[in-house]
Scaffold this motif. Structure first.
Motif, PDB file in Angstrom:
ATOM      1  N   ASP A  49       0.834  -1.207   0.000  1.00  0.00           N
ATOM      2  CA  ASP A  49       0.000   0.000   0.000  1.00  0.00           C
ATOM      3  C   ASP A  49       0.866   1.252   0.000  1.00  0.00           C
ATOM      4  N   SER A  50       1.965   1.229   0.754  1.00  0.00           N
ATOM      5  CA  SER A  50       2.883   2.370   0.783  1.00  0.00           C
ATOM      6  C   SER A  50       3.550   2.566  -0.576  1.00  0.00           C
ATOM      7  N   LEU A  51       3.908   1.452  -1.216  1.00  0.00           N
ATOM      8  CA  LEU A  51       4.497   1.525  -2.552  1.00  0.00           C
ATOM      9  C   LEU A  51       3.500   2.107  -3.541  1.00  0.00           C
ATOM     10  N   ARG A  52       2.255   1.697  -3.414  1.00  0.00           N
ATOM     11  CA  ARG A  52       1.199   2.218  -4.287  1.00  0.00           C
ATOM     12  C   ARG A  52       1.008   3.724  -4.084  1.00  0.00           C
ATOM     13  N   ASP A  53       1.052   4.162  -2.825  1.00  0.00           N
ATOM     14  CA  ASP A  53       0.925   5.591  -2.540  1.00  0.00           C
ATOM     15  C   ASP A  53       2.065   6.377  -3.182  1.00  0.00           C
ATOM     16  N   ASP A  54       3.285   5.830  -3.094  1.00  0.00           N
ATOM     17  CA  ASP A  54       4.432   6.492  -3.723  1.00  0.00           C
ATOM     18  C   ASP A  54       4.229   6.610  -5.229  1.00  0.00           C
ATOM     19  N   LEU A  55       3.750   5.535  -5.833  1.00  0.00           N
ATOM     20  CA  LEU A  55       3.520   5.531  -7.276  1.00  0.00           C
ATOM     21  C   LEU A  55       2.482   6.569  -7.667  1.00  0.00           C
ATOM     22  N   HIS A  56       1.376   6.596  -6.959  1.00  0.00           N
ATOM     23  CA  HIS A  56       0.318   7.542  -7.301  1.00  0.00           C
ATOM     24  C   HIS A  56       0.790   8.984  -7.124  1.00  0.00           C
ATOM     25  N   ARG A  57       1.563   9.230  -6.069  1.00  0.00           N
ATOM     26  CA  ARG A  57       2.039  10.591  -5.827  1.00  0.00           C
ATOM     27  C   ARG A  57       2.974  11.052  -6.940  1.00  0.00           C
ATOM     28  N   THR A  58       3.884  10.181  -7.353  1.00  0.00           N
ATOM     29  CA  THR A  58       4.834  10.592  -8.378  1.00  0.00           C
ATOM     30  C   THR A  58       4.176  10.714  -9.743  1.00  0.00           C
ATOM     31  N   LEU A  59       3.179   9.885 -10.028  1.00  0.00           N
ATOM     32  CA  LEU A  59       2.476  10.020 -11.303  1.00  0.00           C
ATOM     33  C   LEU A  59       1.745  11.357 -11.371  1.00  0.00           C
ATOM     34  N   ARG A  60       1.097  11.741 -10.278  1.00  0.00           N
ATOM     35  CA  ARG A  60       0.402  13.033 -10.261  1.00  0.00           C
ATOM     36  C   ARG A  60       1.397  14.180 -10.399  1.00  0.00           C
TER      37      ARG A  60
END
Length: 373
Positions: free
Chosen positions: A268-279
């Protein structure tokens, strides 16, 4: 252009880069060659099992019959019937290729259609369509004469099994050589070898609106190029560039193995990092995110895997609001980095070279620090 201090550091990093050699551009090296691994010791063993034994193992879940890299079961009943007829006629069958995973399960590399046919027929899910064969036509397995049932169950199948200890690069190369269907991408093969939390993560994230928008919907899903890019992000984010040793196949495989061992909250933390950097990347660069471009460019260039690596992981270290507040400065600094010849070389030619990978990450890190602190 980078300021004087940053430029001096970039020049120091670039001094260790190998010369450009004209490899394919846009940040993705060609698949690794098989010419530089040993000719001996590939650990491929041959074994023989009967149809009955194989079907038992399939039922026990010892064979991986439905990996994503294999095509859906597409043989029609008449072709499946022809296979059963061949066994009854004692016609020799081609060999099968399997790859063993760390848990000891067998992944079907070549022969899925044939094994699935045997499984269906012995499970009474297939009725033979052989109008010219009165003893076989319209019959299920239990309706055949005993001698034909025995002949099918006792039929010997020859398997070549690739040991799980064989390096990923070698296994993927062998997969490419032996698979009898449509040519498969290396990511499709990795998807098979590392099925679990990791591959489900890649599958789910590849279909999000955020990923599709940030990548401009330009990554093919049928060859899993979209999942390959996500795999690259996860690898550099989890393992770090310091763990990269020049073998991209191994590096991507290691990250999937690590993800399969991660707890749900870690994913879940990895997913949050991914979403933040994509935005963040899309907020700053819009349709030019992860692509080479110049100031005022209107036409979108192709996506660059090397830029994806450095910018997708690079912006995970910064709060989205901080990135947005410095959007103009970041865009100017990034364009200056793109104009820097040694950085362009590092994201364009021989991009899997260890020195170039480390160099482009370090150059990007200095650029981001200069703008974002």
């Amino acid at each position: 252009m980078p300021n004087r201090d940053v430029r001096r550091r970039l020049q120091a990093i670039a001094s260790v880069l190998p010369a450009a050699d004209g490899e394919e551009p846009e940040g993705v090296d060609k698949d690794a060659s098989s010419e530089d691994y040993p000719l001996d010791g590939l650990m491929v063993r041959g074994e023989t099992f009967t149809v009955h034994q194989v079907c038992q193992r399939i039922q026990q879940g010892l064979y991986v019959m439905d990996p994503d890299f294999q095509r859906d079961f597409i043989w029609k009943d008449d072709r499946q019937s022809k296979l059963i007829e061949s066994v009854v006629l004692r016609i020799p069958l081609p060999v099968f290729y399997l790859a063993e995973n760390e848990e000891g399960r067998m992944i079907v590399v070549d022969g899925l259609q044939r094994l699935s046919t045997f499984q269906r027929f012995l499970d009474h899910d297939l009725k033979l369509h052989l109008p010219g064969r009165r003893d076989l036509h319209g019959k299920r397995f239990s309706e055949l004469k005993a001698k034909f049932q025995n002949r099918i169950e006792d039929c010997n199948l020859t398997f070549f099994i690739l040991d799980w200890r064989v390096p990923d690069r070698v296994r993927l190369d062998i997969f490419e050589r032996v698979n009898g269907g449509v040519a498969l991408s290396r990511q499709q093969m990795r998807n098979c070898l590392y099925m679990g939390k990791a591959t489900r993560f890649l599958r789910d994230e590849a279909h999000t609106d955020l990923f599709l928008r940030a990548t401009g919907r330009s990554l093919r899903s049928d060859t899993m190029r979209d999942r390959e890019f996500l795999n690259r992000f996860c690898a550099f984010q989890i393992l770090g560039v310091d763990q990269y040793q020049g073998d991209m196949d191994r590096f991507l495989g290691e990250s999937l193995r690590a993800m399969n061992r991660m707890a749900d909250n870690e994913l879940d933390s990895l997913r949050d990092d991914l979403h933040r950097t994509l935005r963040s990347n899309y907020d700053v660069f819009g349709k030019h995110a992860f692509r080479k471009h110049s100031l005022g460019a209107t036409r979108r260039s192709v996506i660059n895997a090397s830029l994806w690596d450095v910018m997708s992981t690079g912006l995970t270290r910064y709060d989205s609001r901080r990135v947005l507040n410095n959007r103009s400065s970041l865009r100017v600094a990034f364009l200056g980095l793109l104009a820097y010849e040694d950085f362009d070389t590092a994201i364009t030619y021989a991009t899997n070279d260890e020195k170039r990978v480390r160099a482009r990450f370090e150059m990007t890190r200095w650029m981001l620090r200069d703008v974002l602190g």
